[in-house]
Motif scaffolding. Structure first.
Motif: not given
Length: 63
Positions: A3, A18, A20, A22-27, A53, A55-56
């Protein structure tokens, strides 16, 4: 997993950044200082038992 770093936050004894992925931002939270900077490409790996994890939609923890 590969990423791109978007934001880096030094927090004293740790660093949060943070990424990017797979089109998601992870911390990502790491102990100690990191020389990672915005725009860097990083490769990440994690122990599945250590992941948190959520749920968004609801924000509820799912794992």
């Amino acid at each position: 997993l590969k990423g791109q770093v978007e934001v880096v936050e030094p927090l004293g004894l740790s660093t949060q950044f943070y990424v990017r992925l797979a089109n998601q931002q992870i911390c990502v939270f790491v102990m100690g200082r990191s020389n990672v900077k915005p725009g860097d490409e990083v490769r990440l790996a994690a122990d599945p038992a250590a992941l948190h994890l959520f749920d968004p939609a609801s924000g509820a923890r799912i794992g």
